[in-house]
Scaffold this motif. Structure first.
Motif, PDB file in Angstrom:
ATOM      1  N   ARG A 123      -3.297 125.901 102.977  1.00 52.14           N
ATOM      2  CA  ARG A 123      -4.302 124.929 102.541  1.00 52.14           C
ATOM      3  C   ARG A 123      -4.547 125.050 101.040  1.00 52.14           C
ATOM      4  N   LYS A 124      -4.654 126.276 100.551  1.00 52.58           N
ATOM      5  CA  LYS A 124      -5.024 126.476  99.151  1.00 52.58           C
ATOM      6  C   LYS A 124      -3.944 125.996  98.190  1.00 52.58           C
ATOM      7  N   ARG A 125      -2.706 125.960  98.620  1.00 53.25           N
ATOM      8  CA  ARG A 125      -1.639 125.573  97.696  1.00 53.25           C
ATOM      9  C   ARG A 125      -1.698 124.090  97.339  1.00 53.25           C
ATOM     10  N   THR A 126      -2.495 123.309  98.110  1.00 58.50           N
ATOM     11  CA  THR A 126      -2.664 121.891  97.778  1.00 58.50           C
ATOM     12  C   THR A 126      -4.128 121.566  97.477  1.00 58.50           C
ATOM     13  N   ASP A 127      -4.940 122.600  97.257  1.00 56.14           N
ATOM     14  CA  ASP A 127      -6.368 122.417  96.983  1.00 56.14           C
ATOM     15  C   ASP A 127      -6.564 122.364  95.464  1.00 56.14           C
ATOM     16  N   ALA A 128      -6.708 121.154  94.937  1.00 54.13           N
ATOM     17  CA  ALA A 128      -6.746 120.958  93.479  1.00 54.13           C
ATOM     18  C   ALA A 128      -7.919 121.695  92.826  1.00 54.13           C
ATOM     19  N   THR A 129      -9.068 121.728  93.504  1.00 53.81           N
ATOM     20  CA  THR A 129     -10.233 122.418  92.948  1.00 53.81           C
ATOM     21  C   THR A 129      -9.968 123.913  92.838  1.00 53.81           C
ATOM     22  N   PHE A 130      -9.385 124.470  93.895  1.00 51.71           N
ATOM     23  CA  PHE A 130      -9.027 125.896  93.902  1.00 51.71           C
ATOM     24  C   PHE A 130      -8.036 126.188  92.781  1.00 51.71           C
ATOM     25  N   LEU A 131      -6.961 125.434  92.720  1.00 59.30           N
ATOM     26  CA  LEU A 131      -5.891 125.720  91.753  1.00 59.30           C
ATOM     27  C   LEU A 131      -6.375 125.557  90.313  1.00 59.30           C
ATOM     28  N   SER A 132      -7.247 124.570  90.074  1.00 57.32           N
ATOM     29  CA  SER A 132      -7.670 124.303  88.694  1.00 57.32           C
ATOM     30  C   SER A 132      -8.636 125.363  88.171  1.00 57.32           C
ATOM     31  N   ALA A 133      -9.101 126.240  89.047  1.00 56.71           N
ATOM     32  CA  ALA A 133     -10.022 127.308  88.613  1.00 56.71           C
ATOM     33  C   ALA A 133      -9.282 128.452  87.917  1.00 56.71           C
ATOM     34  N   PHE A 134      -7.968 128.470  88.024  1.00 62.19           N
ATOM     35  CA  PHE A 134      -7.180 129.567  87.424  1.00 62.19           C
ATOM     36  C   PHE A 134      -6.706 129.207  86.021  1.00 62.19           C
ATOM     37  N   ARG A 135      -6.879 130.164  85.116  1.00 63.56           N
ATOM     38  CA  ARG A 135      -6.324 130.041  83.752  1.00 63.56           C
ATOM     39  C   ARG A 135      -5.518 131.312  83.517  1.00 63.56           C
ATOM     40  N   LEU A 136      -4.341 131.363  84.127  1.00 65.06           N
ATOM     41  CA  LEU A 136      -3.540 132.590  84.084  1.00 65.06           C
ATOM     42  C   LEU A 136      -2.470 132.493  83.002  1.00 65.06           C
ATOM     43  N   ASP A 137      -2.103 133.644  82.488  1.00 66.41           N
ATOM     44  CA  ASP A 137      -1.123 133.688  81.403  1.00 66.41           C
ATOM     45  C   ASP A 137      -0.256 134.951  81.528  1.00 66.41           C
ATOM     46  N   PRO A 138       0.984 134.771  81.992  1.00 65.05           N
ATOM     47  CA  PRO A 138       1.864 135.931  82.178  1.00 65.05           C
ATOM     48  C   PRO A 138       2.173 136.661  80.873  1.00 65.05           C
ATOM     49  N   LYS A 139       1.859 136.064  79.755  1.00 65.78           N
ATOM     50  CA  LYS A 139       2.115 136.775  78.489  1.00 65.78           C
ATOM     51  C   LYS A 139       1.150 137.945  78.324  1.00 65.78           C
ATOM     52  N   ARG A 140      -0.060 137.796  78.871  1.00 62.38           N
ATOM     53  CA  ARG A 140      -1.055 138.856  78.692  1.00 62.38           C
ATOM     54  C   ARG A 140      -1.559 139.449  80.011  1.00 62.38           C
ATOM     55  N   GLN A 141      -1.064 138.923  81.129  1.00 66.12           N
ATOM     56  CA  GLN A 141      -1.514 139.412  82.441  1.00 66.12           C
ATOM     57  C   GLN A 141      -0.328 139.779  83.322  1.00 66.12           C
ATOM     58  N   LEU A 142      -0.523 140.786  84.180  1.00 67.16           N
ATOM     59  CA  LEU A 142       0.424 141.031  85.267  1.00 67.16           C
ATOM     60  C   LEU A 142      -0.044 140.199  86.454  1.00 67.16           C
ATOM     61  N   ILE A 143       0.851 139.406  87.005  1.00 66.80           N
ATOM     62  CA  ILE A 143       0.480 138.482  88.076  1.00 66.80           C
ATOM     63  C   ILE A 143       1.429 138.709  89.253  1.00 66.80           C
ATOM     64  N   GLY A 144       0.871 138.788  90.449  1.00 69.92           N
ATOM     65  CA  GLY A 144       1.736 139.070  91.596  1.00 69.92           C
ATOM     66  C   GLY A 144       1.204 138.488  92.881  1.00 69.92           C
ATOM     67  N   SER A 145       2.021 138.579  93.922  1.00 71.37           N
ATOM     68  CA  SER A 145       1.606 138.056  95.229  1.00 71.37           C
ATOM     69  C   SER A 145       2.184 138.885  96.355  1.00 71.37           C
ATOM     70  N   MET A 146       1.483 138.872  97.467  1.00 72.54           N
ATOM     71  CA  MET A 146       1.964 139.447  98.722  1.00 72.54           C
ATOM     72  C   MET A 146       2.359 138.295  99.650  1.00 72.54           C
ATOM     73  N   CYS A 147       3.511 138.433 100.305  1.00 73.49           N
ATOM     74  CA  CYS A 147       3.927 137.517 101.375  1.00 73.49           C
ATOM     75  C   CYS A 147       3.767 136.049 100.989  1.00 73.49           C
ATOM     76  N   SER A 148       2.976 135.294 101.758  1.00 77.41           N
ATOM     77  CA  SER A 148       2.866 133.864 101.489  1.00 77.41           C
ATOM     78  C   SER A 148       2.021 133.555 100.263  1.00 77.41           C
ATOM     79  N   GLY A 149       1.448 134.577  99.637  1.00 77.50           N
ATOM     80  CA  GLY A 149       0.759 134.369  98.353  1.00 77.50           C
ATOM     81  C   GLY A 149       1.682 133.778  97.308  1.00 77.50           C
ATOM     82  N   ALA A 150       2.997 133.931  97.498  1.00 75.40           N
ATOM     83  CA  ALA A 150       3.968 133.339  96.573  1.00 75.40           C
ATOM     84  C   ALA A 150       3.830 131.823  96.517  1.00 75.40           C
ATOM     85  N   LEU A 151       3.344 131.218  97.616  1.00 75.45           N
ATOM     86  CA  LEU A 151       3.121 129.767  97.613  1.00 75.45           C
ATOM     87  C   LEU A 151       2.095 129.380  96.556  1.00 75.45           C
ATOM     88  N   LEU A 152       1.111 130.255  96.333  1.00 70.83           N
ATOM     89  CA  LEU A 152       0.077 129.965  95.336  1.00 70.83           C
ATOM     90  C   LEU A 152       0.621 130.157  93.920  1.00 70.83           C
TER      91      LEU A 152
END
Lengths: 216, 216
Positions: free
Chosen positions: B90-119
């Protein structure tokens, strides 16, 4: 034929009423790894609950978890597993806590993770037996007269101790095999293996059963 | 000498502000295994929080967990790890949820477990990259254009995916080694090994550090 028809339908189902005993200052993974594994059985007659002596308990890292019932309800469970954590040091001398248990290894599978063995000992369930525990509480457990051995899983009849968080696989695996057979044990434990190291993309259909209504 | 003295004291400490992103219908173990491992770092500058888009989230097995903050706070974290579970669908198509993130792999380590890769994919973090995921969502992740590989852990620069619950050891291990070095990684991962299979009674003093104020 008539006799079979007269039996209640639930006699035909595999069933398991299991509980995990928690308390304040529990080690998160030792509750949640068992909880997650036992919930993967997904059989109609299988129920897992967290029991405590309060409505909620707080883990050693500050996570507050609601309980499903009181520790005295463990008397009616088929399986009773004790969690670990600093809280075990207090609970092992808490007479009110200890007296709430009416456990019987003749009719129940009873087990512990890590320092949860201190609670089994306090309840007299390890008398004359071997057991394992976390390295930091080896001496304390030995001081109660238990033969402490350096193994991940020690089973003495219907009482078993596991130590080192990942050994939850042995403890939950024992319970699942006793109640639902080796194939179910294998199915559940495979579902948590790393991809490419015990779990493969070709297992998708089989492991999906471990999640039933919700897949990971 | 003077220049060193002028620096604030926290520059001398290893630090890590980490978060685990949760949501309703999360897989218990994929949140709590990461949570427990990262909490074993026990360094003064280390903080781990659960972030969601609600005050509380309920796991796929019905455990209600309070969050420590809102997902938008992930922008200020050094490490952002996404949990798994049916909720990701559900969250992978939830525009409000997704727009809350301001992530930047240049300065952050970012990762996922299992289906978290969909996000991660939905946030555009896996474009042109390889990734791993749980067997049951392999096809769905591949349909977003990601090269899905059958491995427990795939790192592409500062973005990493892990799959199969026990692969949390690789994901948390990567984060810990990047932030605190290989010795700390080894200390934390050893503390959860089964006794007699990677963790020994003679390790008591060393692993006690992973529990600091509370031992298991």
């Amino acid at each position: 034929m008539e006799e079979r028809a007269a039996q209640p339908v639930w006699d035909y189902l595999q069933s398991m009423e299991a509980c995990i005993v928690a308390f304040d200052d529990f080690t998160d993974i030792d509750v949640f790894f068992l909880w997650d594994l036992l919930n993967r059985v997904r059989e109609p007659g299988c129920r897992v609950r967290l029991l405590g002596d309060s409505d909620k308990h707080v883990s050693s890292t500050g996570i507050e978890i609601p309980m499903h019932g009181h520790i005295s309800e463990s008397a009616e469970c088929d399986v009773v597993l004790f969690a670990s954590g600093m809280g075990t040091r207090r609970k092992r001398t808490d007479a009110t806590f200890l007296s709430a248990f009416r456990l019987d290894p003749k009719r129940q599978l009873i087990g512990s993770m890590c320092s949860g063995a201190l609670l089994l000992a306090a309840l007299g369930l390890l008398e004359g037996k071997s057991a394992t525990t976390y390295p930091t509480v080896r001496e304390l457990l030995a001081s109660t007269g238990v033969r402490v051995v350096e193994k991940p899983f020690v089973r003495e009849g219907n009482v078993a101790t596991a130590a080192g968080c990942l050994a939850a696989q042995y403890l939950a695996g024992w319970v699942i095999e006793e109640k639902f057979g080796a194939a179910k044990r294998e199915e559940v434990l495979r579902s948590i293996m790393p991809v490419g190291e015990g779990l493969y993309f070709s297992d998708a259909e089989q492991v999906a059963r471990a999640y039933a209504t919700s897949t990971p």
